[in-house]
Design an enzyme around this catalytic site. Sequence first.
Site, mmCIF file in Angstrom:
data_model
loop_
_atom_site.group_PDB
_atom_site.id
_atom_site.type_symbol
_atom_site.label_atom_id
_atom_site.label_comp_id
_atom_site.label_asym_id
_atom_site.label_seq_id
_atom_site.Cartn_x
_atom_site.Cartn_y
_atom_site.Cartn_z
ATOM 1 N N THR A 93 -2.605 -2.832 -5.421
ATOM 2 C CA THR A 93 -2.889 -2.490 -7.137
ATOM 3 C C THR A 93 -1.594 -2.321 -7.440
ATOM 4 O O THR A 93 -0.749 -1.499 -7.145
ATOM 5 C CB THR A 93 -3.731 -1.140 -7.188
ATOM 6 N N LYS A 168 -8.381 -4.975 -12.910
ATOM 7 C CA LYS A 168 -8.300 -3.601 -12.199
ATOM 8 C C LYS A 168 -7.787 -2.306 -13.059
ATOM 9 O O LYS A 168 -8.482 -1.585 -13.168
ATOM 10 C CB LYS A 168 -7.498 -3.944 -10.854
ATOM 11 N N LYS A 243 -1.591 7.023 -10.918
ATOM 12 C CA LYS A 243 -1.142 5.583 -10.570
ATOM 13 C C LYS A 243 -1.799 4.681 -11.350
ATOM 14 O O LYS A 243 -0.991 3.870 -12.064
ATOM 15 C CB LYS A 243 -1.096 5.214 -9.003
HETATM 16 P P1 NAD Z 1 -1.176 3.604 2.273
HETATM 17 O O1 NAD Z 1 -0.004 4.311 1.810
HETATM 18 O O2 NAD Z 1 -2.137 4.363 3.111
HETATM 19 O O3 NAD Z 1 -0.648 2.264 2.876
HETATM 20 C C1 NAD Z 1 0.407 1.387 2.721
HETATM 21 C C2 NAD Z 1 0.861 0.970 3.660
HETATM 22 O O4 NAD Z 1 1.899 0.018 3.349
HETATM 23 C C3 NAD Z 1 1.592 1.929 4.699
HETATM 24 O O5 NAD Z 1 1.251 2.128 5.843
HETATM 25 C C4 NAD Z 1 2.991 1.880 4.585
HETATM 26 O O6 NAD Z 1 3.843 2.163 5.863
HETATM 27 C C5 NAD Z 1 3.290 0.287 4.472
HETATM 28 N N1 NAD Z 1 4.147 -0.255 3.931
HETATM 29 C C6 NAD Z 1 5.151 0.218 2.891
HETATM 30 N N2 NAD Z 1 6.310 -0.623 2.622
HETATM 31 C C7 NAD Z 1 5.923 -1.558 3.571
HETATM 32 C C8 NAD Z 1 6.871 -2.661 3.768
HETATM 33 N N3 NAD Z 1 7.898 -2.933 3.278
HETATM 34 N N4 NAD Z 1 6.584 -3.344 4.850
HETATM 35 C C9 NAD Z 1 5.376 -3.135 5.682
HETATM 36 N N5 NAD Z 1 4.489 -2.010 5.491
HETATM 37 C C10 NAD Z 1 4.842 -1.220 4.359
HETATM 38 O O7 NAD Z 1 -1.927 3.198 0.763
HETATM 39 P P2 NAD Z 1 -3.453 2.529 0.909
HETATM 40 O O8 NAD Z 1 -4.319 3.671 0.548
HETATM 41 O O9 NAD Z 1 -3.928 1.712 1.922
HETATM 42 O O10 NAD Z 1 -3.323 1.649 -0.548
HETATM 43 C C11 NAD Z 1 -3.044 0.409 -0.429
HETATM 44 C C12 NAD Z 1 -3.011 -0.295 -1.705
HETATM 45 O O11 NAD Z 1 -4.306 -0.230 -2.315
HETATM 46 C C13 NAD Z 1 -2.225 0.742 -3.011
HETATM 47 O O12 NAD Z 1 -1.742 -0.525 -3.847
HETATM 48 C C14 NAD Z 1 -3.391 1.331 -3.527
HETATM 49 O O13 NAD Z 1 -3.072 1.503 -5.000
HETATM 50 C C15 NAD Z 1 -4.626 0.359 -3.537
HETATM 51 N N6 NAD Z 1 -5.910 0.956 -3.478
HETATM 52 C C16 NAD Z 1 -6.252 2.068 -2.660
HETATM 53 C C17 NAD Z 1 -7.305 2.636 -2.604
HETATM 54 C C18 NAD Z 1 -7.696 3.810 -1.722
HETATM 55 O O14 NAD Z 1 -8.564 4.487 -2.215
HETATM 56 N N7 NAD Z 1 -6.804 4.331 -0.865
HETATM 57 C C19 NAD Z 1 -8.491 2.057 -3.262
HETATM 58 C C20 NAD Z 1 -8.072 1.037 -4.153
HETATM 59 C C21 NAD Z 1 -6.757 0.333 -4.214
#
Ligand code: NAD
Length: 295
Positions: A93, A168, A243
């Site tokens: 997102t 979204k 966010k």
């Molecule tokens: P998260 O923080 O658990 O996962 C993100 C991952 O990206 C981490 O493991 C981090 O180490 C990795 N990362 C960061 N920079 C990196 C790089 N340069 N190279 C490789 N890996 C890298 O977050 P999440 O909850 O999995 O969310 C991911 C996305 O999905 C976000 O944009 C969030 O807004 C969206 N989202 C999350 C949810 C939810 O309920 N968690 C729901 C809908 C959408």
Amino acid sequence: MANIGFIGLGNMGGPMAANLVKAGHAVCGFDLSQTSLQAALDAGCTTAETASEAAADKDVVVTMLPAGKHVVGVYNEIRSAVAQGTLMIDSSTIDIESARIAHEIASELGAQSVDAPVSGGIMGAINGTLTFMAGGTDAALDAAEPILQPMAGRIVRCGGNTAGQAAKVCNNMILAITMIGTTEAFELGKRLGLTDQALFDVVSTASGQSWSTTTYCPVPGPVPTSPANNDYKPGFAADLMVKDLGLSQEAAAMTQAYTPLGGHAFELYKQFCDDGNGGVDFSGIIKVMQQAKKA
Ligand code: NAD
């Protein structure tokens, strides 16, 4: 079956990559966190030591990263690795401008690209029931659909480049506003002597009805599966709502759209998180209404 590079194996990306493996795809994952890499190995992925290695010579590259700066950073990092004709799907997102830049980079590389953010949370990622909101050319969306399928309950084609991110931020702005309205109404009803169940029975079938009442009712009782019944444990954490509301306000500023309630919802949720409630489910904002004293 496709050769897929998957970058960002966190709470969402980890189980999404696992579902691609279950569907028979070869998935090579990369994340900065060793714990996430180990979980991906356990789920049947191979792993890479860099984002470029994960993206090299793949049919598809999926990214699931925290924010726009990470997506643009990774897209720039993998420039020299991505093969012509690769399909690049970003499911993070992110802000509209970063999504636009990501599509631009993909186009410069001769790759197809889709912005496909999701709703459905961690359980949706685990169960393969996410709703994908997808933006891109018709050809890119045609190519993306069978890849998204094993991770999806529903795939909605929203339009051209960045339309998925646009849908979204609009959806989550409505969600925040209806949740705040719903919490206000349940607290007002209580102060007027209504039971929560009575108000639920009316609102859930009347013109005040919304997902915030019928699925995510912010008081315990009427909807036994809502986070209110579990002391507002997520669920969808309030800091993620901040966010998303921040992204909607950025988008509103960019387009000069008038979103006074979206702006107010952002302020209320930001204050709620600043008060130490970032990890609380977003329906927990009812505590603010409950704590308000009569003058
Ligand atoms: P998260 O923080 O658990 O996962 C993100 C991952 O990206 C981490 O493991 C981090 O180490 C990795 N990362 C960061 N920079 C990196 C790089 N340069 N190279 C490789 N890996 C890298 O977050 P999440 O909850 O999995 O969310 C991911 C996305 O999905 C976000 O944009 C969030 O807004 C969206 N989202 C999350 C949810 C939810 O309920 N968690 C729901 C809908 C959408």
